[in-house]
Scaffold this active site. Structure first.
Site, mmCIF file in Angstrom:
data_model
loop_
_atom_site.group_PDB
_atom_site.id
_atom_site.type_symbol
_atom_site.label_atom_id
_atom_site.label_comp_id
_atom_site.label_asym_id
_atom_site.label_seq_id
_atom_site.Cartn_x
_atom_site.Cartn_y
_atom_site.Cartn_z
ATOM 1 N N GLY A 1 -2.295 1.154 6.746
ATOM 2 C CA GLY A 1 -2.740 -0.214 6.527
ATOM 3 C C GLY A 1 -1.897 -0.908 5.475
ATOM 4 O O GLY A 1 -0.712 -0.615 5.286
ATOM 5 N N SER A 2 -2.502 -1.827 4.753
ATOM 6 C CA SER A 2 -1.752 -2.769 3.923
ATOM 7 C C SER A 2 -1.065 -2.176 2.705
ATOM 8 O O SER A 2 -0.231 -2.855 2.086
ATOM 9 C CB SER A 2 -2.677 -3.912 3.492
ATOM 10 O OG SER A 2 -3.038 -4.697 4.614
ATOM 11 N N VAL A 3 -1.374 -0.938 2.319
ATOM 12 C CA VAL A 3 -0.604 -0.308 1.237
ATOM 13 C C VAL A 3 0.861 -0.215 1.659
ATOM 14 O O VAL A 3 1.771 -0.255 0.826
ATOM 15 C CB VAL A 3 -1.181 1.076 0.878
ATOM 16 C CG1 VAL A 3 -0.301 1.770 -0.155
ATOM 17 C CG2 VAL A 3 -2.600 0.939 0.337
#
Length: 604
Positions: free
Chosen positions: A317-319
């Site tokens: 995801g956004s990491v």
């Protein structure tokens, strides 16, 4: 005056002396004969023991029997970085039976031992009645009743047999594996099987180092008893060597506890937390939940006994945006102040990309894209890259490669080969979908930014040690390579500070009063095992390091399949990172940098 009787008296006296002398000489001769007989007996025995009469000796051994008893090696200790034992060998005993002696009274002895040791009565009974086969009904003189029994329990069991008046059961040294912290680092340490063989974790990976080599004592017995002057040979055991980890026991304990609380609070399926020394890559904690008690591994489901932080792969995801945007900055494509026009949705080939939050057309800087975690803004910025450029950066960040810290079962995740990429592939990978990682991989990747743009391979073993497959691992084998420039890493760190800034970012709950903290949230849909599609389940995560302008520790947390509708990277995983970072900063007495926090424009 004559004395006619004197000569006669003298003769009688002489005769008496001869008689007495003769008696003494007879006794002396008898005594010498007796001594000669005794000496002859011991001489013959010595002759046999020295092997000068092999035929007689062999006949004696066959008649009385030889017993070989193992002399177990002491398994090496596994300690934390400060020498605190995490896995150790403690005093234990094996319980041995001589079926030649126990067979006539097997039933009452079996009842006593089964009761005292918690064993199956019929199994013990069969052991006490054992023989060498159909041709020999009473010649087996050594059989295990139980192995690796705590000394107090073993002694009490054998004493009970003795007090009941039965012979043929005894004990011998048999070291016992103990995990004093029970569940502390259990998923890393692994555990031993009932047969004394390692089944997982470090115990298995470094068994050649830890195990040592058992010895053996062989001696002669007769009528169920050891013959004092019988044959006796001994091969001494070679004890195993110890293994020192980079783990800090206190940090590991704390990380496991706060992770457990967060996973349970979110109704999650599992979770992992990784804490790394930023400058050295040493793993200070690698926590999993659920976990198990290594002293009683069989009481827990098999799925809980390994390290999900190493074996479970998921879409980050956004990491992932930390890796994507720092690469863009390094390549000179963007800066934190680059202006991006972000629509409410973005068509890419036959798909439509959305942000997690509803919005109309907005104007975000690149710092704002990170602070607000905009998928669309990230995709638009990444269009400055070719497929090969982005793939090459992610490859250098370690995606698609095992960290190789020395534990079997680690997965390498998936970074699809660049030849298979399309415009949509690049778009989704840029914000963390379509690529898979394990928790340690992602922690090491984010640590690259914290470490000034230099990737450092994580390590779990102090010094170096060789695994069962021949790999040499440890802090002495650490590798480093440049991924992005120090300037790009610093710029990314300042953008990540905006994530935890109240009113600007998505995770103000990860802020630590008095310290500058850099962080990034992650929320990714999970592919269901049954349908092979996104089934609505999530993985929420957060990565952070502090102090942001002089990083000392990097922490990454992921929680799988939370059921709470309020679960998010910032709200669920962020506070766990904050707690672990706070604990580390306090424990290692890291002072605040006393520099002003980053202030970057989010909108334009």
């Amino acid at each position: 005056m004559t004395q006619p009787h004197r000569p006669a008296a003298r003769n009688r006296a002489r005769s008496g002396q001869r008689t007495l002398r003769g008696s003494s000489e007879s006794r002396l001769r008898v005594g010498m004969i007796a001594i000669a007989i005794v000496l002859s007996f011991f001489g013959a025995r010595l002759f046999q023991l020295q092997g000068l009469d092999p035929k007689a000796y062999a006949a004696k051994a066959d008649a009385e029997g030889l017993v070989s008893v193992p002399l177990p090696a002491t398994r090496g200790t596994i300690t934390d970085r400060n020498g605190v034992p995490l896995a150790q060998t403690v005093s234990g005993m094996m319980i041995i039976a001589d079926p030649h002696v126990t067979r006539p009274h097997a039933e009452p002895i079996a009842r006593i031992l089964a009761n005292k040791l918690g064993l199956d009565y019929f199994d013990v009974l069969a052991t006490l009645r054992k023989s060498n086969g159909p041709k020999a009904t009473s010649d087996l003189q050594f059989a295990y009743v139980a192995r690796r029994v705590p000394s107090g329990i073993a002694t009490a069991a054998v004493d009970a047999v003795d007090k009941a008046g039965y012979l043929g059961v005894t004990t011998a040294n048999d070291p016992l594996r103990d995990y004093p912290g029970h569940d502390i680092a259990a998923n890393l340490l692994g555990f031993m099987g009932s047969d004394g063989n390692p089944l997982s974790g470090l115990e298995l990976s470094f068994n050649n180092l830890l195990a040592g080599k058992d010895g053996k004592e062989t001696y002669e017995v007769g009528d169920g008893n050891r013959i004092p002057l019988g044959e006796n040979t001994e091969v001494k055991p070679v004890n195993g060597k110890s293994l020192k980890l980079t783990i800090d026991r206190d940090v590991q304990w704390y990380a496991q506890r706060v992770l457990r609380t967060a996973v349970q609070g979110a109704g999650g399926q599992s979770g992992a937390a990784v804490a790394i020394d930023t400058k050295t890559g040493e793993i200070l904690a690698l926590a999993d939940y659920p976990t198990f008690d290594a002293n009683n591994a069989s009481a827990s489901p098999e799925a809980d006994r390994g390290s999900r932080a190493l074996s479970n792969v998921y879409e980050p995801g956004s990491v992932e945006k930390v890796l994507t945007t720092s690469s863009l900055i390094d390549a000179g494509k963007v800066t934190p102040r680059t202006k991006i026009k972000v629509p409410h949705q973005l068509p890419v080939l036959d798909a439509v990309i959305h942000d997690y939050f509803q919005h109309n057309f907005i104007r975000l800087t690149l710092a704002g894209v990170i602070a607000k975690s905009s998928n669309i803004g990230t995709v638009l910025a990444t269009r400055a890259f070719s497929h090969q450029q982005l793939w090459s950066y992610l490859d250098k960040f370690g995606l698609g490669h095992k960290t190789d810290i020395g534990i079997t079962g680690e997965t390498k995740g998936l970074l699809p080969p660049v030849a298979s990429w399309s415009e949509l592939t690049q778009a989704t990978i840029a914000f963390g979908q379509g690529v898979s990682v394990n928790a340690l991989q992602m922690a090491a990747a984010v640590n690259t930014v914290a470490n000034g743009g230099e990737y450092i391979s994580p390590s779990l073993i102090q010094g170096k040690a060789t695994t069962a497959d021949g790999s040499v691992v440890g802090t002495d084998e650490t590798t480093r390579h440049r991924v992005v420039s120090p300037a790009a890493a610093s710029a990314e760190s300042r953008m990540m500070e905006m994530v935890v800034t109240q009113g600007a970012g998505t995770a103000p709950g990860a802020a630590i009063p008095g310290y500058r903290v850099a962080g990034k949230t992650g929320t990714a849909q999970e592919v269901g095992a049954t349908c092979g599609c996104y089934d609505g389940s999530l993985a929420v995560s957060f990565a952070g390091f502090a102090p942001a302008d002089a990083p000392r520790f990097t922490v990454y947390v992921v929680i799988q399949h939370p059921k709470s509708s309020a679960a998010s990277g910032g709200g669920t995983a962020g506070p766990v990172v904050r707690k672990i970072l706070s604990y580390l900063l306090q424990k290692y007495a890291v002072p605040p940098t006393d520099t002003p926090p980053a202030r970057l424009p989010v909108l334009w």
